[in-house]
Motif scaffolding. Sequence first.
Motif, PDB file in Angstrom:
ATOM      1  N   VAL A 202       0.839  -1.204   0.000  1.00 16.98           N
ATOM      2  CA  VAL A 202       0.000   0.000   0.000  1.00 16.98           C
ATOM      3  C   VAL A 202       0.871   1.249   0.000  1.00 16.98           C
ATOM      4  CG1 VAL A 202      -1.650   1.327   1.360  1.00 16.98           C
ATOM      5  CG2 VAL A 202      -1.969  -1.136   1.102  1.00 16.98           C
ATOM      6  N   LYS A 203       1.878   1.278   0.858  1.00 17.88           N
ATOM      7  CA  LYS A 203       2.760   2.443   0.928  1.00 17.88           C
ATOM      8  C   LYS A 203       3.471   2.678  -0.399  1.00 17.88           C
ATOM      9  CE  LYS A 203       3.708   2.172   5.909  1.00 17.88           C
ATOM     10  NZ  LYS A 203       4.759   2.079   6.955  1.00 17.88           N
ATOM     11  N   ARG A 204       3.911   1.602  -1.032  1.00 24.42           N
ATOM     12  CA  ARG A 204       4.590   1.743  -2.314  1.00 24.42           C
ATOM     13  C   ARG A 204       3.643   2.276  -3.388  1.00 24.42           C
ATOM     14  NH1 ARG A 204       7.546  -4.100  -1.616  1.00 24.42           N
ATOM     15  NH2 ARG A 204       9.377  -3.365  -0.433  1.00 24.42           N
ATOM     16  N   ALA A 205       2.405   1.815  -3.363  1.00 21.53           N
ATOM     17  CA  ALA A 205       1.434   2.276  -4.359  1.00 21.53           C
ATOM     18  C   ALA A 205       1.152   3.771  -4.201  1.00 21.53           C
ATOM     19  CB  ALA A 205       0.139   1.473  -4.239  1.00 21.53           C
ATOM     20  N   PHE A 206       0.998   4.236  -2.948  1.00 20.59           N
ATOM     21  CA  PHE A 206       0.773   5.662  -2.725  1.00 20.59           C
ATOM     22  C   PHE A 206       1.992   6.483  -3.151  1.00 20.59           C
ATOM     23  CE2 PHE A 206      -2.753   4.530   0.216  1.00 20.59           C
ATOM     24  CZ  PHE A 206      -3.701   5.415  -0.273  1.00 20.59           C
ATOM     25  N   SER A 207       3.172   5.982  -2.861  1.00 16.62           N
ATOM     26  CA  SER A 207       4.385   6.694  -3.244  1.00 16.62           C
ATOM     27  C   SER A 207       4.524   6.779  -4.756  1.00 16.62           C
ATOM     28  CB  SER A 207       5.604   6.001  -2.637  1.00 16.62           C
ATOM     29  OG  SER A 207       6.805   6.614  -3.050  1.00 16.62           O
ATOM     30  N   LYS A 208       4.131   5.713  -5.446  1.00 16.89           N
ATOM     31  CA  LYS A 208       4.277   5.654  -6.897  1.00 16.89           C
ATOM     32  C   LYS A 208       3.274   6.545  -7.616  1.00 16.89           C
ATOM     33  CE  LYS A 208       4.038   2.351 -10.751  1.00 16.89           C
ATOM     34  NZ  LYS A 208       3.847   0.921 -11.118  1.00 16.89           N
ATOM     35  N   HIS A 209       2.026   6.537  -7.176  1.00 17.94           N
ATOM     36  CA  HIS A 209       0.966   7.196  -7.939  1.00 17.94           C
ATOM     37  C   HIS A 209       0.490   8.512  -7.336  1.00 17.94           C
ATOM     38  CE1 HIS A 209       0.595   3.716 -10.523  1.00 17.94           C
ATOM     39  NE2 HIS A 209       0.508   2.931  -9.465  1.00 17.94           N
ATOM     40  N   LEU A 210       0.948   8.843  -6.113  1.00 19.11           N
ATOM     41  CA  LEU A 210       0.408  10.046  -5.473  1.00 19.11           C
ATOM     42  C   LEU A 210       1.490  10.931  -4.858  1.00 19.11           C
ATOM     43  CD1 LEU A 210      -2.521  11.155  -4.960  1.00 19.11           C
ATOM     44  CD2 LEU A 210      -2.318  10.222  -2.668  1.00 19.11           C
ATOM     45  N   ASN A 211       2.698  10.422  -4.732  1.00 19.63           N
ATOM     46  CA  ASN A 211       3.760  11.151  -4.020  1.00 19.63           C
ATOM     47  C   ASN A 211       3.340  11.484  -2.590  1.00 19.63           C
ATOM     48  OD1 ASN A 211       5.440  11.189  -6.276  1.00 19.63           O
ATOM     49  ND2 ASN A 211       4.525  13.085  -7.037  1.00 19.63           N
ATOM     50  N   ARG A 212       2.598  10.587  -1.977  1.00 16.94           N
ATOM     51  CA  ARG A 212       2.080  10.834  -0.641  1.00 16.94           C
ATOM     52  C   ARG A 212       1.954   9.501   0.079  1.00 16.94           C
ATOM     53  NH1 ARG A 212      -3.304  13.976  -0.937  1.00 16.94           N
ATOM     54  NH2 ARG A 212      -2.048  15.298  -2.296  1.00 16.94           N
ATOM     55  N   THR A 213       1.743   9.547   1.386  1.00  9.72           N
ATOM     56  CA  THR A 213       1.623   8.323   2.166  1.00  9.72           C
ATOM     57  C   THR A 213       0.177   8.114   2.607  1.00  9.72           C
ATOM     58  OG1 THR A 213       2.108   9.504   4.220  1.00  9.72           O
ATOM     59  CG2 THR A 213       3.972   8.552   3.021  1.00  9.72           C
TER      60      THR A 213
END
Length: 361
Positions: A202-213
């Motif tokens: 989940v953290k990786r997905a947010f970092s990849k697509h949103l630049n956020r946690t």
Amino acid sequence: MPTPVITNNVLGWAFQTSYINNTKRPSQFLKQLYFEGREENVPTESIEYSFREGDRLLAPFVEVNGEAVSVGGRSVTFANISAPNIKLKRAMDAYNSLIRRLPNTGLFITGSDAVLRARMEAVAEDTEFMEDMILNREEWMVSKMLTDPTSGSINLEYAVAERANFKITIPRHTDMTVALTGGAAEWDDNTGDGIKGDFMKVKRAFSKHLNRTARICVMGSGASDLFLGSASVVALLDKRNVAAGTVELINQFNDMGAIYLGTFCGIPCWEYSREYIDDAGAAAPFIPANVAVFLSGGNNAGKVVYGAIPDHDAMDQGLLMSKRFAKSWKIPDPSSQVQLVQSRPLPLIRQPNAHYVLTVT
């Protein structure tokens, strides 16, 4: 003509207790959690929804004194949406207002004050009832959008016979919806390794697509049971109130049916299993039992937009742009009063990749 109020069989001694209100209050947990009170009233029927997208592209190198390489640009998407329409009304005839005795009031009266006061309270109760229905529907709309497991899109759909049926679709990346099927490395792994791995995905997905946690995880009852059933998760679960914001969140949402579970892998975790009664009369949870949704939120995540009220009285009163519009009118014969409440809510998710839906069946 027989009277509907009979007193000759209730004249024995009795003690009147204080009034007990067992009304279930409306739910607003997800709406407040995700949109944080951001609302806007608009003056038009059509609402333009647009967003810009672009990947992390690398600039090409060219030879010194060489010709520049032509590059494209970011894509822009436009869509027009008509806000869903809610319009409710309740009628109360004058005859029933004379026999509608409220709890905690006297049986025998000597003046009209008690009857008139009961009528005003009954009118207020009817208005509050319709307002609660609208608040519950808004929570339903938000829950449907935040928990939709469809890969590649967010869908809000209403399909009831002879009603204003609609479907709103918002594209999002397929990485933001995952359906687990069980196994040695999945959510229901009692060693806790699978659950920690899912939180890292989940953290990786947010970092990849949103630049956020991800800032919070909200689970249905089944996902919560599996989560707390892991001995390793319980051992690593931090239940301390480590931040003032967490303390405020707990105080704000306890009465809304959410239970704070603790912080796991740096993400505060909650269970939200409150139910509503759907259009068919069946009870259903706002968050499906087997779903865990991770929210990022923030000021740019979205807002709740309220469409223009298509009513001449609203326009005449300067209430075209209104979150709620209410009016009433009287029917002369037989005498009755009708109350109407109208609202056009549209939860507008501005960043479709700002939440992650995990199905843990």
